[in-house]
Design an enzyme around this catalytic site. Structure first.
Site, PDB file in Angstrom:
ATOM      1  N   ASP A  14       0.841  -1.198   0.000  1.00  0.00           N
ATOM      2  CA  ASP A  14       0.000   0.000   0.000  1.00  0.00           C
ATOM      3  C   ASP A  14       0.875   1.246   0.000  1.00  0.00           C
ATOM      4  O   ASP A  14       1.605   1.506   0.965  1.00  0.00           O
ATOM      5  CB  ASP A  14      -0.905  -0.018   1.238  1.00  0.00           C
ATOM      6  CG  ASP A  14      -2.040   0.982   1.156  1.00  0.00           C
ATOM      7  OD1 ASP A  14      -2.047   1.802   0.218  1.00  0.00           O
ATOM      8  OD2 ASP A  14      -2.927   0.949   2.023  1.00  0.00           O
ATOM      9  N   ASP A  15       0.819   2.016  -1.075  1.00  0.00           N
ATOM     10  CA  ASP A  15       1.602   3.262  -1.213  1.00  0.00           C
ATOM     11  C   ASP A  15       3.100   3.000  -1.326  1.00  0.00           C
ATOM     12  O   ASP A  15       3.918   3.848  -0.950  1.00  0.00           O
ATOM     13  CB  ASP A  15       1.353   4.218  -0.037  1.00  0.00           C
ATOM     14  CG  ASP A  15      -0.032   4.837  -0.055  1.00  0.00           C
ATOM     15  OD1 ASP A  15      -0.843   4.441  -0.903  1.00  0.00           O
ATOM     16  OD2 ASP A  15      -0.307   5.705   0.795  1.00  0.00           O
ATOM     17  N   CYS A  39      -5.819   4.399  -3.641  1.00  0.00           N
ATOM     18  CA  CYS A  39      -6.183   3.049  -3.213  1.00  0.00           C
ATOM     19  C   CYS A  39      -7.417   2.438  -3.875  1.00  0.00           C
ATOM     20  O   CYS A  39      -7.330   1.430  -4.578  1.00  0.00           O
ATOM     21  CB  CYS A  39      -6.403   3.040  -1.696  1.00  0.00           C
ATOM     22  SG  CYS A  39      -5.016   3.653  -0.728  1.00  0.00           S
ATOM     23  N   LYS A  85      -6.127  -5.388   3.738  1.00  0.00           N
ATOM     24  CA  LYS A  85      -6.936  -4.196   3.450  1.00  0.00           C
ATOM     25  C   LYS A  85      -7.917  -4.444   2.306  1.00  0.00           C
ATOM     26  O   LYS A  85      -7.537  -4.906   1.235  1.00  0.00           O
ATOM     27  CB  LYS A  85      -6.004  -3.032   3.103  1.00  0.00           C
ATOM     28  CG  LYS A  85      -6.713  -1.780   2.588  1.00  0.00           C
ATOM     29  CD  LYS A  85      -5.708  -0.667   2.382  1.00  0.00           C
ATOM     30  CE  LYS A  85      -6.344   0.537   1.706  1.00  0.00           C
ATOM     31  NZ  LYS A  85      -5.419   1.684   1.635  1.00  0.00           N
ATOM     32  N   HIS A  97     -10.953  -1.875   1.460  1.00  0.00           N
ATOM     33  CA  HIS A  97     -11.169  -0.507   0.971  1.00  0.00           C
ATOM     34  C   HIS A  97     -12.073  -0.438  -0.255  1.00  0.00           C
ATOM     35  O   HIS A  97     -11.895   0.422  -1.124  1.00  0.00           O
ATOM     36  CB  HIS A  97      -9.838   0.184   0.676  1.00  0.00           C
ATOM     37  CG  HIS A  97      -9.934   1.683   0.837  1.00  0.00           C
ATOM     38  ND1 HIS A  97      -8.895   2.529   0.499  1.00  0.00           N
ATOM     39  CD2 HIS A  97     -10.945   2.480   1.280  1.00  0.00           C
ATOM     40  CE1 HIS A  97      -9.255   3.779   0.736  1.00  0.00           C
ATOM     41  NE2 HIS A  97     -10.506   3.775   1.202  1.00  0.00           N
ATOM     42  N   ASP A 116      -0.283  -0.681  -4.948  1.00  0.00           N
ATOM     43  CA  ASP A 116      -1.573  -0.149  -5.413  1.00  0.00           C
ATOM     44  C   ASP A 116      -1.460   1.232  -6.047  1.00  0.00           C
ATOM     45  O   ASP A 116      -2.372   1.674  -6.741  1.00  0.00           O
ATOM     46  CB  ASP A 116      -2.588  -0.128  -4.271  1.00  0.00           C
ATOM     47  CG  ASP A 116      -2.229   0.859  -3.161  1.00  0.00           C
ATOM     48  OD1 ASP A 116      -1.036   1.234  -3.048  1.00  0.00           O
ATOM     49  OD2 ASP A 116      -3.127   1.244  -2.392  1.00  0.00           O
ATOM     50  N   ASN A 117      -0.369   1.941  -5.797  1.00  0.00           N
ATOM     51  CA  ASN A 117      -0.121   3.262  -6.401  1.00  0.00           C
ATOM     52  C   ASN A 117       1.264   3.707  -5.967  1.00  0.00           C
ATOM     53  O   ASN A 117       1.944   3.009  -5.201  1.00  0.00           O
ATOM     54  CB  ASN A 117      -1.183   4.290  -5.993  1.00  0.00           C
ATOM     55  CG  ASN A 117      -1.505   4.339  -4.516  1.00  0.00           C
ATOM     56  OD1 ASN A 117      -2.584   3.930  -4.090  1.00  0.00           O
ATOM     57  ND2 ASN A 117      -0.563   4.816  -3.713  1.00  0.00           N
ATOM     58  N   LYS A 144       1.783   9.786  -5.277  1.00  0.00           N
ATOM     59  CA  LYS A 144       0.418   9.308  -5.064  1.00  0.00           C
ATOM     60  C   LYS A 144      -0.592  10.431  -5.305  1.00  0.00           C
ATOM     61  O   LYS A 144      -0.397  11.554  -4.866  1.00  0.00           O
ATOM     62  CB  LYS A 144       0.276   8.790  -3.630  1.00  0.00           C
ATOM     63  CG  LYS A 144      -1.139   8.363  -3.256  1.00  0.00           C
ATOM     64  CD  LYS A 144      -1.222   7.897  -1.816  1.00  0.00           C
ATOM     65  CE  LYS A 144      -2.656   7.517  -1.437  1.00  0.00           C
ATOM     66  NZ  LYS A 144      -2.765   7.015  -0.057  1.00  0.00           N
TER      67      LYS A 144
END
Length: 421
Positions: A21-22, A61, A117, A119, A266-267, A281
């Site tokens: 994540d990130d 996300c 996660k 989301h 994810d990014n 991001k």
């Protein structure tokens, strides 16, 4: 569709899909980081294939996760923006009518699990348990306190299937532990395991830091840690440690030769490193969506190989289905890139699109056109990966072609939305 890439005993391969994540393009050692140590992820790359031109569907996300689950552009499932923990978007989510990768694997006889996660909706109707997953441990919001497990609105957010549960532990370690349990419990079946980690998303918290989101107390979104750089490093390295434990479990259970592992982000990073890429991001610059990705499948994917073929999150659904030998009549915007991994075959050229908060981008071949705050840009990424030399005035015909592609795509997204209302 290609035949299944099965092991010698003709058993369908297991799938382990891991998403950070990130995590930025320059945040792990095998992508150039000299600060953060990631031996487990580096080993995946040395034993598998590293992607230099892999992209998330969105620069944040929720959109990427919607595309990853459905194989469609996120605009088609109504999740182009972030589902926030506060406000009207909290009522939205991935509709249960949407066919997910978990639905498709479960229909094919796979055990399906998600640890981490989600989301894609706060309401129970949007819970992953209602989207094809047999088992879910984790959280449904964008981020939680790594220790207390409260989200950014001060709501407790740690679940087992459809119920919240009290479980002590550092969220990254809990995700690893539940992933290992799922593998052990399904060792005699074939399984699809999705591991969407929280790390290294904020709040900045290491294993030994205390919980900062406590009922009745005010707290900072970023957390109270003063040395954020050190915390970020630890967060990535603890995730890497857990990935190493998962890989060791596969080896101990003799599942490694018949398991496909795919790792991605994810990014792009907001607080980490995107390497030489411009933006971060939330932006449609390369730094917002070009991210690390690694594929691992012993005896089928050449060890230590690298590809510069352009791949995007939504491609994983058709690709993993093909590699598992699963046929479906479902249609996808993503394409099957299994031939890239298995034979290093080139993909047919296609345009790719990004849209977020009024920012627009289209990529075709080496060219990328962007429209940001009414400013237009055109870059040849092969010569200018850092997006520094705007070619908009020198290439009017290419610019015209790219703008037409973008207009046609936006019309397609709108027509799809009207058709499905």
């Amino acid at each position: 569709m290609l035949p299944a890439c099965n092991a010698a005993d003709d058993t369908p391969p297991n799938i382990v899909l891991i998403m950070a994540d990130d995590l930025g393009y320059g945040d792990i050692a095998c992508y150039g980081s000299e600060y953060i140590k990631t031996p487990a992820i580096d080993l995946l790359a040395s034993e598998g294939m590293k992607f230099t031109d892999y992209h998330s569907n969105g620069p944040v996300c929720t959109p990427t996760r919607a595309a990853l689950m459905t194989g469609k552009y996120q605009q088609k499932v109504g999740l182009e923006g972030v589902i926030y923990v506060k406000g009207e978007s909290r009522k939205t989510g991935l509709d249960v009518s949407e066919l997910t990768i978990a639905n498709l694997f479960r229909e094919a006889g796979y055990s399906t699990g998600i640890m981490g996660k989600w989301h894609l909706g706060y309401k129970k109707e949007y819970n992953p348990f209602n989207h094809g997953y047999d088992e879910f441990y984790g959280y449904v919001s964008g981020n939680i306190d790594y220790h207390s497990h409260y989200d950014n609105a001060g709501i407790y957010d740690w679940w087992h299937n459809l119920d919240t549960i009290v479980e002590e532990g550092y969220s990254t370690d809990l995700i690893t532990e539940h992933s290992i349990d799922f593998i052990r419990n399904n060792r005699d079946k074939h399984f699809f395991l999705y591991i969407p980690h929280e790390a290294p998303h904020v709040p900045f918290q290491g294993r030994k830091d205390t919980g900062c989101r406590i009922p009745g107390r005010t707290f900072s979104y970023l957390g109270p840690v003063e040395d954020q750089q050190a915390a970020y490093k630890e967060m990535v390295e603890v995730m890497d440690e857990g990935i190493g434990q998962i890989m060791q479990t596969l080896r101990e259970l003799n599942l490694d030769q018949n398991t496909i592992v795919f790792f991605c982000s994810d990014n792009g990073a907001r607080f980490g490193s995107n390497g030489e890429l411009r933006g971060d991001k939330g932006s449609v610059w390369e730094g917002g969506h070009r991210v690390p990705a690694i594929a691992w499948y012993p005896d089928f994917i050449e060890a230590g190989s690298t590809t510069d073929e352009g791949v995007i999150s939504m491609d994983l659904v058709p690709t993993l289905l093909t590699m598992a030998g699963i046929e479906t009549s479902a249609s996808f915007d993503g394409i099957d890139f299994s031939s890239v991994m298995l034979r290093q075959s080139p993909l047919k050229e296609r345009p790719l699109f990004w849209r977020y908060h009024g920012q627009l981008a289209v990529r075709k071949g080496n060219w990328k056109y962007l429209s940001i705050n009414n400013e237009e840009y055109l870059f040849n990424l092969q010569a200018d990966l850092a997006e520094e030399n705007n070619q908009i005035d020198q290439n009017t015909e290419i610019t015209k072609e790219m703008k037409t592609l973008l207009t046609n795509w936006e019309n397609e997204m709108e027509a799809y939305k009207q058709k499905t209302k």
